[in-house]
Design a protein around this motif. Sequence first.
Motif, mmCIF file in Angstrom:
data_model
loop_
_atom_site.group_PDB
_atom_site.id
_atom_site.type_symbol
_atom_site.label_atom_id
_atom_site.label_comp_id
_atom_site.label_asym_id
_atom_site.label_seq_id
_atom_site.Cartn_x
_atom_site.Cartn_y
_atom_site.Cartn_z
ATOM 1 N N VAL A 1 16.103 -2.041 -2.740
ATOM 2 C CA VAL A 1 15.418 -2.617 -1.579
ATOM 3 C C VAL A 1 14.226 -3.449 -2.028
ATOM 4 O O VAL A 1 14.017 -4.581 -1.551
ATOM 5 N N LEU A 2 13.445 -2.919 -2.968
ATOM 6 C CA LEU A 2 12.275 -3.650 -3.452
ATOM 7 C C LEU A 2 12.679 -4.931 -4.170
ATOM 8 O O LEU A 2 12.049 -5.987 -3.998
ATOM 9 N N ALA A 3 13.716 -4.852 -4.985
ATOM 10 C CA ALA A 3 14.200 -6.044 -5.687
ATOM 11 C C ALA A 3 14.688 -7.091 -4.691
ATOM 12 O O ALA A 3 14.416 -8.296 -4.838
ATOM 13 N N HIS A 4 15.399 -6.646 -3.673
ATOM 14 C CA HIS A 4 15.884 -7.569 -2.649
ATOM 15 C C HIS A 4 14.722 -8.256 -1.939
ATOM 16 O O HIS A 4 14.755 -9.473 -1.691
ATOM 17 N N LEU A 5 13.671 -7.496 -1.610
ATOM 18 C CA LEU A 5 12.533 -8.086 -0.918
ATOM 19 C C LEU A 5 11.867 -9.179 -1.750
ATOM 20 O O LEU A 5 11.500 -10.238 -1.223
ATOM 21 N N ALA A 6 11.710 -8.929 -3.039
ATOM 22 C CA ALA A 6 11.105 -9.943 -3.899
ATOM 23 C C ALA A 6 11.977 -11.183 -4.006
ATOM 24 O O ALA A 6 11.505 -12.322 -3.877
ATOM 25 N N ARG A 7 13.267 -10.978 -4.225
ATOM 26 C CA ARG A 7 14.151 -12.122 -4.389
ATOM 27 C C ARG A 7 14.348 -12.864 -3.059
ATOM 28 O O ARG A 7 14.570 -14.075 -3.043
ATOM 29 N N ASP B 1 21.172 -10.445 -9.245
ATOM 30 C CA ASP B 1 19.720 -10.377 -9.416
ATOM 31 C C ASP B 1 19.164 -9.054 -8.900
ATOM 32 O O ASP B 1 18.275 -8.454 -9.512
ATOM 33 N N ILE B 2 19.679 -8.598 -7.773
ATOM 34 C CA ILE B 2 19.213 -7.329 -7.211
ATOM 35 C C ILE B 2 19.588 -6.174 -8.131
ATOM 36 O O ILE B 2 18.766 -5.286 -8.411
ATOM 37 N N GLU B 3 20.823 -6.166 -8.621
ATOM 38 C CA GLU B 3 21.252 -5.103 -9.531
ATOM 39 C C GLU B 3 20.438 -5.119 -10.820
ATOM 40 O O GLU B 3 20.079 -4.065 -11.362
ATOM 41 N N ARG B 4 20.118 -6.303 -11.312
ATOM 42 C CA ARG B 4 19.330 -6.432 -12.538
ATOM 43 C C ARG B 4 17.931 -5.859 -12.348
ATOM 44 O O ARG B 4 17.402 -5.168 -13.226
ATOM 45 N N ASP B 5 17.322 -6.154 -11.203
ATOM 46 C CA ASP B 5 15.914 -5.807 -11.004
ATOM 47 C C ASP B 5 15.695 -4.408 -10.445
ATOM 48 O O ASP B 5 14.596 -3.864 -10.574
ATOM 49 N N ALA B 6 16.711 -3.811 -9.847
ATOM 50 C CA ALA B 6 16.536 -2.520 -9.182
ATOM 51 C C ALA B 6 15.990 -1.418 -10.085
ATOM 52 O O ALA B 6 15.141 -0.633 -9.652
ATOM 53 N N PRO B 7 16.413 -1.291 -11.362
ATOM 54 C CA PRO B 7 15.962 -0.156 -12.183
ATOM 55 C C PRO B 7 14.553 -0.280 -12.753
ATOM 56 O O PRO B 7 14.100 0.611 -13.482
ATOM 57 N N LEU C 1 0.833 -1.201 0.000
ATOM 58 C CA LEU C 1 0.000 0.000 0.000
ATOM 59 C C LEU C 1 0.867 1.250 0.000
ATOM 60 O O LEU C 1 0.615 2.203 -0.748
ATOM 61 N N ALA C 2 1.921 1.238 0.814
ATOM 62 C CA ALA C 2 2.808 2.403 0.902
ATOM 63 C C ALA C 2 3.611 2.590 -0.380
ATOM 64 O O ALA C 2 3.732 3.704 -0.905
ATOM 65 N N VAL C 3 4.159 1.508 -0.912
ATOM 66 C CA VAL C 3 4.972 1.594 -2.127
ATOM 67 C C VAL C 3 4.107 2.002 -3.314
ATOM 68 O O VAL C 3 4.559 2.721 -4.216
ATOM 69 N N GLY C 4 2.858 1.580 -3.310
ATOM 70 C CA GLY C 4 1.958 1.922 -4.401
ATOM 71 C C GLY C 4 1.694 3.412 -4.532
ATOM 72 O O GLY C 4 1.200 3.866 -5.570
ATOM 73 N N LYS C 5 2.015 4.183 -3.507
ATOM 74 C CA LYS C 5 1.827 5.634 -3.549
ATOM 75 C C LYS C 5 3.038 6.357 -4.133
ATOM 76 O O LYS C 5 3.011 7.578 -4.291
ATOM 77 N N LEU C 6 4.102 5.606 -4.440
ATOM 78 C CA LEU C 6 5.304 6.204 -5.021
ATOM 79 C C LEU C 6 5.111 6.378 -6.525
ATOM 80 O O LEU C 6 4.075 6.044 -7.084
ATOM 81 N N ASP C 7 6.139 6.892 -7.172
ATOM 82 C CA ASP C 7 6.160 6.958 -8.631
ATOM 83 C C ASP C 7 7.510 6.436 -9.113
ATOM 84 O O ASP C 7 8.379 6.084 -8.305
ATOM 85 N N ASN C 8 7.682 6.372 -10.405
ATOM 86 C CA ASN C 8 8.919 5.801 -10.956
ATOM 87 C C ASN C 8 10.155 6.558 -10.507
ATOM 88 O O ASN C 8 11.207 5.958 -10.252
ATOM 89 N N ALA C 9 10.047 7.877 -10.395
ATOM 90 C CA ALA C 9 11.198 8.671 -9.972
ATOM 91 C C ALA C 9 11.596 8.339 -8.537
ATOM 92 O O ALA C 9 12.791 8.247 -8.214
ATOM 93 N N ALA C 10 10.602 8.139 -7.674
ATOM 94 C CA ALA C 10 10.893 7.842 -6.267
ATOM 95 C C ALA C 10 11.624 6.514 -6.114
ATOM 96 O O ALA C 10 12.455 6.353 -5.215
ATOM 97 N N VAL C 11 11.325 5.571 -6.995
ATOM 98 C CA VAL C 11 11.975 4.259 -6.930
ATOM 99 C C VAL C 11 13.476 4.373 -7.190
ATOM 100 O O VAL C 11 14.274 3.599 -6.656
ATOM 101 N N THR C 12 13.881 5.344 -7.984
ATOM 102 C CA THR C 12 15.300 5.492 -8.327
ATOM 103 C C THR C 12 16.076 6.294 -7.282
ATOM 104 O O THR C 12 17.307 6.366 -7.369
ATOM 105 N N GLN C 13 15.393 6.866 -6.306
ATOM 106 C CA GLN C 13 16.064 7.693 -5.303
ATOM 107 C C GLN C 13 16.720 6.829 -4.236
ATOM 108 O O GLN C 13 16.341 5.673 -4.031
#
Length: 229
Positions: A44-50, A74-80, A20-32
């Motif tokens: 962090v998000l990629a790590h949580l999934a993996r 895997d984390i580096e691949r998925d982070a962007p 719910l919290a992550v869903g309020k972000l946008d693409n730019a926020a994910v790269t910060q």
Amino acid sequence: MIDHGHDLASVHTATERLLLAVGKLDNAAVTQPSRLPGWTRGHVLAHLARNADALVNVLEGRPMYVSGGARDADIERDAPRPLDVHLSDLRESATRFQDAGAAPADWSRTVELRNGVTDSASRVPFRRWVEVELHHVDLGIGYELEDLPADFTEREIAFLADRFTGHPDVPPTRLTDGTRAWSTGRETDDGPGVTVTGSPADLLGWLSGRRSGAALTVDGGALPALPAL
């Protein structure tokens, strides 16, 4: 007594709160940057999934990760990835973990985690709960250590205190929030060591390397320097 069913339900609740919290972000926020050095929020998000998939491997008797290098790659691949892809991956990997946890199993069996660490299968859901809660804090999006469920914070303080118990580089230490107390560090006959007092959030922040310990009160010596987890 570990209740893996309770912990699986708690993981689900924590994951829904995270989504719910992550869903309020946008693409730019994910790269910060996140609060973890060198990691963006996407890392962090990629790590949580993996990590969810890695713990499925643990529960199903496979190696947690193929290797440390593969984990990091895997984390580096998925982070962007864009936000919607992260959200889908988080949901789907969380479902796979819940499904693995719901399968009939001997929860008293010993399983192997990373770096040869072993534990009871019954503690795996709590370990996942830790990942979801603390990394939600690490995202730096308004969820703080003070917001963690009280029962989670108490258990994680006890879990981390136990990890440092007997460590030769940590002096005998008593931790207290004024009501409860935990012991950690090496054993000695030279006296009681130091007493560290603070709020549960500040104790957990210090033990987990997320706070410096500046808000804690120390009696009997200096605040111990804790080894990396």
